[in-house]
Design a protein around this motif. Structure first.
Motif, short mmCIF file in Angstrom:
data_model
loop_
_atom_site.label_atom_id
_atom_site.label_comp_id
_atom_site.label_asym_id
_atom_site.label_seq_id
_atom_site.Cartn_x
_atom_site.Cartn_y
_atom_site.Cartn_z
N GLN A 6 0.84 -1.20 0.00
CA GLN A 6 0.00 0.00 0.00
C GLN A 6 0.87 1.25 0.00
OE1 GLN A 6 -2.47 -0.67 3.48
NE2 GLN A 6 -4.14 -1.42 2.20
N LYS A 7 1.85 1.27 0.93
CA LYS A 7 2.76 2.41 0.94
C LYS A 7 4.00 2.11 1.77
CE LYS A 7 0.80 5.09 4.78
NZ LYS A 7 0.26 6.38 5.16
N LYS A 8 5.04 2.88 1.48
CA LYS A 8 6.29 2.79 2.23
C LYS A 8 6.15 3.63 3.49
CE LYS A 8 8.17 3.61 -1.87
NZ LYS A 8 9.08 4.12 -2.85
N LEU A 9 6.68 3.12 4.59
CA LEU A 9 6.66 3.83 5.87
C LEU A 9 8.10 4.13 6.27
CD1 LEU A 9 4.10 1.43 7.60
CD2 LEU A 9 3.59 3.63 6.54
N ALA A 10 8.28 4.68 7.44
CA ALA A 10 9.62 5.00 7.93
C ALA A 10 10.41 3.72 8.23
CB ALA A 10 9.51 5.86 9.19
N SER A 11 11.70 3.85 8.31
CA SER A 11 12.61 2.78 8.75
C SER A 11 12.53 1.51 7.91
CB SER A 11 12.35 2.43 10.22
OG SER A 11 12.39 3.58 11.01
N GLY A 12 12.31 1.64 6.60
CA GLY A 12 12.28 0.48 5.74
C GLY A 12 11.02 -0.37 5.84
N GLN A 13 10.03 0.12 6.54
CA GLN A 13 8.79 -0.64 6.68
C GLN A 13 7.83 -0.32 5.54
OE1 GLN A 13 7.36 0.01 10.81
NE2 GLN A 13 7.66 -2.19 10.94
N VAL A 14 6.93 -1.28 5.30
CA VAL A 14 5.86 -1.08 4.34
C VAL A 14 4.54 -1.52 4.97
CG1 VAL A 14 7.30 -1.39 2.29
CG2 VAL A 14 6.17 -3.38 3.30
N ARG A 15 3.47 -0.90 4.52
CA ARG A 15 2.13 -1.36 4.86
C ARG A 15 1.65 -2.13 3.63
NH1 ARG A 15 -0.68 3.10 6.67
NH2 ARG A 15 0.01 2.51 8.73
N PHE A 16 1.09 -3.32 3.87
CA PHE A 16 0.66 -4.14 2.76
C PHE A 16 -0.65 -4.83 3.09
CE2 PHE A 16 3.16 -6.92 5.45
CZ PHE A 16 2.46 -8.12 5.44
N TRP A 27 10.79 -4.34 4.89
CA TRP A 27 11.09 -4.76 3.52
C TRP A 27 12.59 -4.98 3.41
CZ3 TRP A 27 7.78 -6.22 -0.11
CH2 TRP A 27 8.25 -6.36 -1.42
N ASN A 28 13.02 -6.19 3.01
CA ASN A 28 14.44 -6.54 2.97
C ASN A 28 15.10 -6.39 1.61
OD1 ASN A 28 14.59 -7.15 5.69
ND2 ASN A 28 14.33 -9.34 5.40
N ILE A 42 7.85 -14.52 4.18
CA ILE A 42 7.76 -13.82 5.46
C ILE A 42 8.63 -14.52 6.48
CG2 ILE A 42 6.22 -13.21 7.37
CD1 ILE A 42 4.02 -12.79 5.30
N GLU A 43 9.46 -13.75 7.15
CA GLU A 43 10.36 -14.28 8.17
C GLU A 43 10.01 -13.65 9.52
OE1 GLU A 43 14.99 -13.92 9.60
OE2 GLU A 43 14.47 -13.29 7.58
N ILE A 44 9.98 -14.49 10.53
CA ILE A 44 9.81 -14.01 11.91
C ILE A 44 11.20 -14.04 12.52
CG2 ILE A 44 8.76 -14.52 14.14
CD1 ILE A 44 6.43 -15.80 12.55
N PRO A 45 11.79 -12.87 12.83
CA PRO A 45 13.18 -12.82 13.23
C PRO A 45 13.48 -13.19 14.69
CG PRO A 45 12.29 -10.62 13.16
CD PRO A 45 11.20 -11.54 12.67
N GLU A 118 6.74 -8.67 17.39
CA GLU A 118 7.02 -7.24 17.22
C GLU A 118 7.15 -6.85 15.76
OE1 GLU A 118 10.16 -5.61 19.58
OE2 GLU A 118 9.52 -6.71 21.37
N ARG A 119 7.71 -7.76 14.94
CA ARG A 119 7.92 -7.41 13.54
C ARG A 119 8.07 -8.67 12.70
NH1 ARG A 119 12.04 -6.17 16.49
NH2 ARG A 119 14.03 -7.19 16.24
N ILE A 120 7.85 -8.49 11.41
CA ILE A 120 8.12 -9.52 10.43
C ILE A 120 8.98 -8.90 9.34
CG2 ILE A 120 6.06 -10.90 10.86
CD1 ILE A 120 4.77 -9.55 8.39
N HIS A 121 9.74 -9.73 8.63
CA HIS A 121 10.56 -9.27 7.53
C HIS A 121 10.00 -9.87 6.24
CE1 HIS A 121 14.27 -7.89 9.84
NE2 HIS A 121 13.36 -8.18 10.75
N LEU A 122 10.02 -9.07 5.18
CA LEU A 122 9.51 -9.49 3.87
C LEU A 122 10.63 -9.50 2.86
CD1 LEU A 122 6.47 -7.02 3.87
CD2 LEU A 122 6.42 -9.42 4.53
N SER A 123 10.74 -10.59 2.10
CA SER A 123 11.73 -10.70 1.03
C SER A 123 11.04 -11.18 -0.23
CB SER A 123 12.82 -11.71 1.41
OG SER A 123 13.48 -11.31 2.59
N LYS A 124 11.34 -10.53 -1.35
CA LYS A 124 10.76 -10.94 -2.63
C LYS A 124 11.27 -12.31 -3.01
CE LYS A 124 12.20 -7.56 -5.15
NZ LYS A 124 12.46 -6.63 -6.25
#
Length: 127
Positions: A6-16, A27-28, A42-45, A118-124
């Motif tokens: 949907q859009k890019k957020l601060a600190s490399g994050q995206v809303r999707f 977003w990695n 999707i990775e749970i770190p 707290e967070r997830i990481h996304l990789s294409k």
């Protein structure tokens, strides 16, 4: 998993958005384009413990950001190994994560479970 940024957020994050709800993640890869679909892994770190996992009353998959900015995930625990490696199924997609092995988690095998991170990481993935 297929998502639409949907859009890019601060600190490399995206809303999707996905078939399972609206969520935010880190977003990695190279800068994503807004309003574009991507196939991602999707990775749970972080390693999860039995205390953080619970059988869910929900019998459908969820991937959404909570009011407290946590990521709420509901899926079916498809596989659980003796080394603590777990596979969570969200319909045609999977999310793999690590745990500290626990028989309480093993008892959830095949059931819908839920947890927050707290967070997830996304990789294409793919082309």
């Amino acid at each position: 998993m297929e998502i639409k940024v949907q859009k890019k957020l601060a600190s490399g994050q995206v809303r999707f958005e996905s078939d399972f709800g609206t969520c935010e993640g880190i977003w990695n890869d190279d800068e994503p384009e807004s309003n574009r679909k991507y196939t991602v892994e999707i990775e749970i770190p972080e390693d999860l413990t039995a205390a953080r996992l619970a059988e869910s009353d929900e019998k459908h998959c969820i991937l959404e950001t909570t009011e407290d900015a946590l990521v709420h995930i509901v899926g079916q625990l498809e596989d659980y190994e003796e080394d603590g490696f777990a596979v969570l199924r969200l319909e045609d997609s999977i999310i793999c994560f690590n745990t500290q092995y626990d028989e309480q988690i093993e008892a959830l095998h095949g059931k819908f479970i839920e947890f927050e991170v707290e967070r997830i990481h996304l990789s294409k993935v793919g082309i």
